[in-house]
Design a protein around this motif. Structure first.
Motif, mmCIF file in Angstrom:
data_model
loop_
_atom_site.group_PDB
_atom_site.id
_atom_site.type_symbol
_atom_site.label_atom_id
_atom_site.label_comp_id
_atom_site.label_asym_id
_atom_site.label_seq_id
_atom_site.Cartn_x
_atom_site.Cartn_y
_atom_site.Cartn_z
ATOM 1 N N LEU A 2 0.819 -1.212 0.000
ATOM 2 C CA LEU A 2 0.000 0.000 0.000
ATOM 3 C C LEU A 2 0.857 1.268 0.000
ATOM 4 N N LEU A 3 2.008 1.248 0.670
ATOM 5 C CA LEU A 3 2.896 2.405 0.644
ATOM 6 C C LEU A 3 3.462 2.622 -0.753
ATOM 7 N N ASN A 4 3.846 1.532 -1.409
ATOM 8 C CA ASN A 4 4.375 1.656 -2.771
ATOM 9 C C ASN A 4 3.288 2.085 -3.755
ATOM 10 N N GLU A 5 2.086 1.551 -3.574
ATOM 11 C CA GLU A 5 0.982 1.901 -4.474
ATOM 12 C C GLU A 5 0.598 3.366 -4.354
ATOM 13 N N SER A 6 0.818 3.966 -3.186
ATOM 14 C CA SER A 6 0.425 5.369 -2.985
ATOM 15 C C SER A 6 1.210 6.304 -3.896
ATOM 16 N N GLY A 7 2.431 5.912 -4.254
ATOM 17 C CA GLY A 7 3.269 6.748 -5.107
ATOM 18 C C GLY A 7 3.793 7.988 -4.414
ATOM 19 N N LEU A 8 3.632 8.081 -3.101
ATOM 20 C CA LEU A 8 4.023 9.281 -2.354
ATOM 21 C C LEU A 8 5.432 9.198 -1.795
ATOM 22 N N TRP A 9 5.972 7.979 -1.719
ATOM 23 C CA TRP A 9 7.202 7.793 -0.955
ATOM 24 C C TRP A 9 8.302 7.163 -1.796
ATOM 25 N N ASN A 10 9.509 7.591 -1.518
ATOM 26 C CA ASN A 10 10.679 7.021 -2.173
ATOM 27 C C ASN A 10 10.774 5.530 -1.827
ATOM 28 N N GLU A 11 11.014 4.713 -2.821
ATOM 29 C CA GLU A 11 11.095 3.260 -2.588
ATOM 30 C C GLU A 11 12.170 2.915 -1.562
ATOM 31 N N ASP A 12 13.291 3.642 -1.604
ATOM 32 C CA ASP A 12 14.367 3.370 -0.648
ATOM 33 C C ASP A 12 13.957 3.732 0.772
ATOM 34 N N ALA A 13 13.124 4.768 0.920
ATOM 35 C CA ALA A 13 12.635 5.135 2.255
ATOM 36 C C ALA A 13 11.741 4.032 2.801
ATOM 37 N N ILE A 14 10.907 3.452 1.941
ATOM 38 C CA ILE A 14 10.046 2.346 2.355
ATOM 39 C C ILE A 14 10.895 1.149 2.780
ATOM 40 N N GLU A 15 11.921 0.849 1.969
ATOM 41 C CA GLU A 15 12.806 -0.270 2.290
ATOM 42 C C GLU A 15 13.555 -0.025 3.602
ATOM 43 N N ALA A 16 13.971 1.226 3.820
ATOM 44 C CA ALA A 16 14.668 1.556 5.072
ATOM 45 C C ALA A 16 13.738 1.378 6.263
ATOM 46 N N GLU A 17 12.470 1.766 6.108
ATOM 47 C CA GLU A 17 11.513 1.632 7.202
ATOM 48 C C GLU A 17 11.214 0.162 7.495
ATOM 49 N N LEU A 18 11.221 -0.668 6.447
ATOM 50 C CA LEU A 18 10.995 -2.103 6.610
ATOM 51 C C LEU A 18 12.246 -2.830 7.103
ATOM 52 N N ALA A 19 13.356 -2.104 7.197
ATOM 53 C CA ALA A 19 14.660 -2.701 7.581
ATOM 54 C C ALA A 19 15.085 -3.752 6.583
ATOM 55 N N HIS A 20 14.756 -3.497 5.303
ATOM 56 C CA HIS A 20 15.285 -4.321 4.219
ATOM 57 C C HIS A 20 16.593 -3.672 3.794
ATOM 58 N N LEU A 21 17.689 -4.370 3.945
ATOM 59 C CA LEU A 21 18.984 -3.772 3.685
ATOM 60 C C LEU A 21 19.595 -4.337 2.418
ATOM 61 N N GLY A 22 20.090 -3.449 1.579
ATOM 62 C CA GLY A 22 20.735 -3.875 0.347
ATOM 63 C C GLY A 22 22.130 -4.384 0.587
ATOM 64 N N ALA A 23 22.847 -4.681 -0.474
ATOM 65 C CA ALA A 23 24.169 -5.290 -0.353
ATOM 66 C C ALA A 23 25.264 -4.272 -0.061
ATOM 67 N N ASP A 24 25.061 -3.024 -0.430
ATOM 68 C CA ASP A 24 26.110 -2.027 -0.295
ATOM 69 C C ASP A 24 26.074 -1.353 1.073
ATOM 70 N N GLN A 25 27.142 -1.490 1.838
ATOM 71 C CA GLN A 25 27.192 -0.959 3.203
ATOM 72 C C GLN A 25 27.055 0.563 3.222
ATOM 73 N N VAL A 26 27.745 1.240 2.336
ATOM 74 C CA VAL A 26 27.711 2.701 2.328
ATOM 75 C C VAL A 26 26.307 3.190 2.009
ATOM 76 N N ARG A 27 25.681 2.536 1.051
ATOM 77 C CA ARG A 27 24.337 2.949 0.654
ATOM 78 C C ARG A 27 23.359 2.769 1.810
ATOM 79 N N ARG A 28 23.531 1.703 2.602
ATOM 80 C CA ARG A 28 22.647 1.470 3.743
ATOM 81 C C ARG A 28 22.756 2.604 4.760
ATOM 82 N N ALA A 29 23.992 2.970 5.082
ATOM 83 C CA ALA A 29 24.187 4.048 6.048
ATOM 84 C C ALA A 29 23.615 5.352 5.516
ATOM 85 N N TYR A 30 23.784 5.585 4.217
ATOM 86 C CA TYR A 30 23.263 6.790 3.582
ATOM 87 C C TYR A 30 21.744 6.813 3.655
ATOM 88 N N GLN A 31 21.112 5.651 3.435
ATOM 89 C CA GLN A 31 19.656 5.564 3.480
ATOM 90 C C GLN A 31 19.126 5.945 4.863
#
Length: 398
Positions: free
Chosen positions: A342-371
């Motif tokens: 529902l957050l993604n469908e709203s189109g209001l929020w950056n996908e990376d912000a949603i992933e950060a809120e869900l604590a879904h972490l990507g492979a790149d350490q620097v990018r995670r800290a930046y997020q």
């Protein structure tokens, strides 16, 4: 002059260690504390070396001479007695100490020191216990593919295909730890990858369309069964969409209700990294109300039966069943998929912000800290927006 038992018994300690020879390189070293230690000097490949045979009287004069004779025999065959003694000791350890059970226990201890969650460790130990029941006392070097497969087939015969898959993986983890610590040479579980029945993948049931999710939200807020912990946890699952274990194991000390933040410690996070979540006003209100019920307990969501234990995930799922939602419609873990959709469908929020809120972490350490730093303000706004959507769902009648 060769030694005799009478002479040995009459040897007295002196201020400094001294030696009494028996011949052929064998001698007794008498220490200032009265110990009498058997030693043998010999030469191998031009170098003088030393063997230890133990202490008298535990090692008798006759046994010490037998050990000297054995060492002389090895030297005659071109074998270094010290090297042979080390090899014999290693072989004995492989047969008696380096068993699958002992090494698996070492691994679990290592994982505990690394801060792995107790739930994870308990699951790991449960799987290891299955293996230990069949070949726990077997030297790790003797654990082979047919032996492992026999154990896995017993689990498969009960229809527990996913458990068999995880058991193979856990046995392999023990074997690879043994390889890394120089007590095994190979991991036979690799050869069994294609031997097991592949489990059917089933995703956690979740309501991902707005209308169905709204019905679940209204049912939760209307639910008057269970304990205060259960009712509050279900509301917060809808509002915060954390993993069930992250919420139900929470301690009051993790919540800063004045600053409206919840800090989930690293050991309870799937990726083993501390996760800070913004709390919308609605969540703070629920927590303050719950605190009046359970605030005397260090756990925020204590069990009604055992106050020193948290509510279980099964408790949350059973409450959903009592509300009329089957296990194929929605589960406690499903709130994450509901919110993500529902957050993604709203189109209001950056996908990376949603992933950060869900604590879904990507492979790149620097990018995670930046997020985490870049999207904090957006995550705060998103948490408020999401709680506003929950309020709208509550206001709308079926």
């Amino acid at each position: 002059m060769p030694l005799t038992d009478t002479r040995i018994r009459n040897l007295k300690p002196e201020k400094t260690p001294y030696k009494v020879a028996d011949g052929g390189g064998l001698y007794l070293q008498v220490t200032p504390n009265g110990s009498k230690l058997w030693r043998m000097r010999y030469r191998f490949e031009g170098r003088e070396k030393l063997l230890s045979f133990g202490a008298y009287p535990e090692v008798s004069l006759q046994r010490a001479r037998e050990k000297r004779t054995d060492a002389k025999g090895l030297l005659a065959d071109g074998i270094d007695p010290s090297a042979q003694a080390k090899a014999d000791k290693a072989e004995h350890a492989a047969l008696t100490e380096h068993t699958f059970a002992n090494i698996s226990a070492e691994l679990v201890h290592k994982l505990r020191r690394e801060g792995k969650a107790e739930t994870t460790l308990n699951k790991k130990q449960w799987l290891i216990d299955m293996a230990n029941a069949d070949f726990g006392e077997t030297p790790i070097r003797d654990v082979d593919a047919p032996m492992i497969l026999k154990t896995l087939r017993k689990v498969e015969a009960k229809g527990n295909y996913e458990t068999a898959k995880r058991l193979r993986s856990t046995i392999g983890q023990v074997l690879r730890y043994a390889i890394a610590t120089a007590r095994a040479d190979n991991d036979p579980t690799y050869a069994l990858r294609g031997a097991l029945i592949a489990p059917k993948v089933s995703h956690m049931a979740a309501a991902t369309d707005r209308d169905t999710f709204a019905k679940i939200v209204r049912a939760i807020w209307a639910y008057d069964g269970g304990s205060p912990s259960t009712r509050a946890a279900l509301k917060l699952m809808a509002l915060l969409y954390t993993r069930p274990g992250e919420l139900r194991l929470a301690l009051w000390e993790e919540f800063d209700l004045e600053q409206a933040v919840w800090t989930v410690p690293a050991e309870r996070m799937k990726m083993r990294r501390e996760h800070v979540k913004p709390l919308p006003a609605m969540a703070v209100e629920i927590l303050r109300e719950l605190q009046s019920e359970t605030g005397s307990n260090y756990r925020a969501f204590p069990s009604l039966i055992a106050r020193n234990r948290p509510i279980s995930e099964n408790t949350l799922n059973q409450a959903l069943r009592r509300m009329g939602f089957s296990q194929t419609e929605h589960t406690s873990h499903g709130f994450r998929a509901s919110a993500s959709s529902l957050l993604n469908e709203s189109g209001l929020w950056n996908e990376d912000a949603i992933e950060a809120e869900l604590a879904h972490l990507g492979a790149d350490q620097v990018r995670r800290a930046y997020q985490r730093s870049r999207f904090w303000d957006e995550r705060v706004r998103m948490a408020d927006w999401w709680s506003g959507e929950i309020r709208k769902m509550l206001m709308k009648s079926d």
